[in-house]
Design an enzyme around this catalytic site. Structure first.
Site, PDB file in Angstrom:
ATOM      1  N   THR A  17       0.813  -1.224   0.000  1.00 47.83           N
ATOM      2  CA  THR A  17       0.000   0.000   0.000  1.00 47.83           C
ATOM      3  C   THR A  17       0.843   1.270   0.000  1.00 47.83           C
ATOM      4  O   THR A  17       0.439   2.291  -0.559  1.00 47.83           O
ATOM      5  CB  THR A  17      -0.924   0.001   1.252  1.00 47.83           C
ATOM      6  OG1 THR A  17      -1.777  -1.136   1.156  1.00 47.83           O
ATOM      7  CG2 THR A  17      -1.766   1.251   1.332  1.00 47.83           C
ATOM      8  N   ASP A  93       1.689  -6.661  -4.296  1.00 46.01           N
ATOM      9  CA  ASP A  93       0.883  -6.727  -3.083  1.00 46.01           C
ATOM     10  C   ASP A  93       1.482  -7.873  -2.258  1.00 46.01           C
ATOM     11  O   ASP A  93       1.789  -8.939  -2.800  1.00 46.01           O
ATOM     12  CB  ASP A  93      -0.568  -7.050  -3.489  1.00 46.01           C
ATOM     13  CG  ASP A  93      -1.526  -6.961  -2.325  1.00 46.01           C
ATOM     14  OD1 ASP A  93      -2.440  -6.112  -2.406  1.00 46.01           O
ATOM     15  OD2 ASP A  93      -1.392  -7.736  -1.364  1.00 46.01           O
ATOM     16  N   SER A  94       1.646  -7.665  -0.960  1.00 45.09           N
ATOM     17  CA  SER A  94       2.368  -8.690  -0.186  1.00 45.09           C
ATOM     18  C   SER A  94       1.580  -9.985  -0.043  1.00 45.09           C
ATOM     19  O   SER A  94       2.127 -11.000   0.386  1.00 45.09           O
ATOM     20  CB  SER A  94       2.765  -8.152   1.185  1.00 45.09           C
ATOM     21  OG  SER A  94       1.677  -8.147   2.071  1.00 45.09           O
ATOM     22  N   SER A  95       0.289  -9.972  -0.401  1.00 46.02           N
ATOM     23  CA  SER A  95      -0.460 -11.231  -0.359  1.00 46.02           C
ATOM     24  C   SER A  95       0.045 -12.200  -1.432  1.00 46.02           C
ATOM     25  O   SER A  95      -0.300 -13.381  -1.419  1.00 46.02           O
ATOM     26  CB  SER A  95      -1.963 -10.978  -0.502  1.00 46.02           C
ATOM     27  OG  SER A  95      -2.215 -10.254  -1.677  1.00 46.02           O
TER      28      SER A  95
END
Ligand code: ASP
Length: 380
Positions: A17, A93-95
């Site tokens: 983010t 995105d870290s996911s």
């Protein structure tokens, strides 16, 4: 607290983010170098109008970076902090992160280890507690700070927490604390003790069983929690075990024996997330025992509670203990999962690996009564 070296800090920017904008269907990372451009406009983080473009060799590759200096602040008794900002090629995105990304970050830190006094990793908050736990194990003999951070609001927004989080992390990266930390909302925690407790508010992380190591309010103060001892020897990167060997088994009321069997049958090591202080129905433990006869497995008993530890107070915890599951005290799920992956990747017998799981390797759990003094078992 004072700084120990005057080399710059290396910031590795991976996405999250911190540098996202709404694009099509929701927030996603902006193009490479957009974040570096934006940092030049943030007064506290960029004391010059234009950052210097620099490039550094890394193996056969040449990495493009920018060189910044923070504005001087009286709250820290030192000169402005010099830092180099390196954006990874693929910002995510870290996911989407896994052990391959952790290895890439660890390898960059090792490659640049002698040139910098500390490191900051900027990433998404969703899996940051997994990444900071993982790196705490993977970076063996770490003698410099590696500080994870990110933001809940992108830096392109006037109310972003990104600049403050980065500034605080840069300060922590100069303090010489020889371990992996996670710095968010003016607190720096041990990286393998944190959990993401809020996906909205700026106070996104907690370290339920260990106070922060540093608090960055109007003054920067160290807490009573002692940082880890600096280990002798060169920094080494230990990889994690192959994907799919470690998994989580969440125990819930009414879970069936079939569900348990299906979850654990392909795994070599399992984080068993038990109730309260390590309690679980004997019937479930019998299934785990049957599966153990087919393939020797490392079972780690980890409580689902955020605070407190696995104990052997209750009769309902005895069966898992008899099965040989490792009592993981007050470890977080993230640290247990990554520690199992680390331990499985080490050479050694089943018993040696089990002993490593029982040992406090990086301050990841409080287990005074079971702390093994012999740390040599790590050097397999
Ligand atoms: N989904 C984002 C990520 O983890 C959330 C964040 O950065 O806060 O990359």
């Amino acid at each position: 607290m004072t700084s120990c070296e005057t080399k710059p800090t290396l910031v590795l920017y991976t996405g999250g983010t911190f540098g996202m904008k709404v694009n099509g269907e929701g927030l996603k990372p902006v193009e490479k170098f957009t974040v570096s451009d934006e940092l030049e406009t943030i007064v506290s983080l960029s004391d010059r109008k234009k950052a210097d473009e620099i490039s550094r060799k890394f193996g056969d590759a040449v990495l493009q970076m920018r060189s910044f200096t923070t504005r001087k602040t009286k709250t820290v008794d030192r000169e402005p902090i010099k830092y180099h900002f390196y954006e990874l090629d693929t910002l995510i995105d870290s996911s989407l992160m896994n052990e391959d990304n952790w290895k890439e970050i660890a390898t960059l830190i090792k490659g640049f280890y002698d040139d910098y006094s500390g490191f900051v990793v900027v990433m998404g908050t969703d899996t940051m507690a997994y990444a900071s736990s993982a790196l705490s194990f993977m970076l063996e003999n770490l003698g410099k700070p590696v500080v994870f951070t990110g933001a809940q609001i992108p830096i392109f927004d006037g109310r972003s927490d990104g600049p403050e989080n980065l500034m605080c992390s840069l300060i922590v990266s100069t303090l010489g604390i020889p371990e992996v930390l996670l710095c968010f909302n003016k607190k720096a925690f041990r990286g393998n003790r944190v959990v993401k407790t809020d996906c909205v508010d700026l106070d996104a992380y907690d370290s339920p069983n260990l106070p922060p190591l540093v608090t960055l309010d109007s003054k920067v103060t160290g807490s009573k929690t002692e940082s880890l001892e600096r280990k002798p020897g060169n920094l080494q990167v230990q990889e994690m075990c192959p994907k799919g060997q470690v998994g989580l088994l969440v125990i819930y009321p009414g879970i069936t024996e079939e569900q348990v069997r299906n979850t654990v049958k392909a795994l070599h090591a399992v984080v068993v997330l038990t109730f309260g202080s390590g309690n679980i129905d004997d019937k479930i433990v019998n299934v785990l025992g049957d599966e153990q006869l087919k393939r020797k497995r490392l079972y780690a008993n980890v409580t689902q509670c955020l605070k407190g530890a696995v104990t052997s107070d209750y009769n309902a915890s005895k069966a898992l203990e008899r099965l040989g599951a490792v009592n993981c005290s007050d470890i977080t799920t993230e640290a247990a999962f990554t520690k199992l992956s680390y331990v499985l990747a080490k050479k050694g017998t089943f018993e040696e690996r089990k002993q490593m799981m029982e040992t406090v390797l990086r301050g990841e759990m409080s287990a005074e009564d079971r702390v093994k003094k012999n740390r040599n078992i790590e050097n397999n």
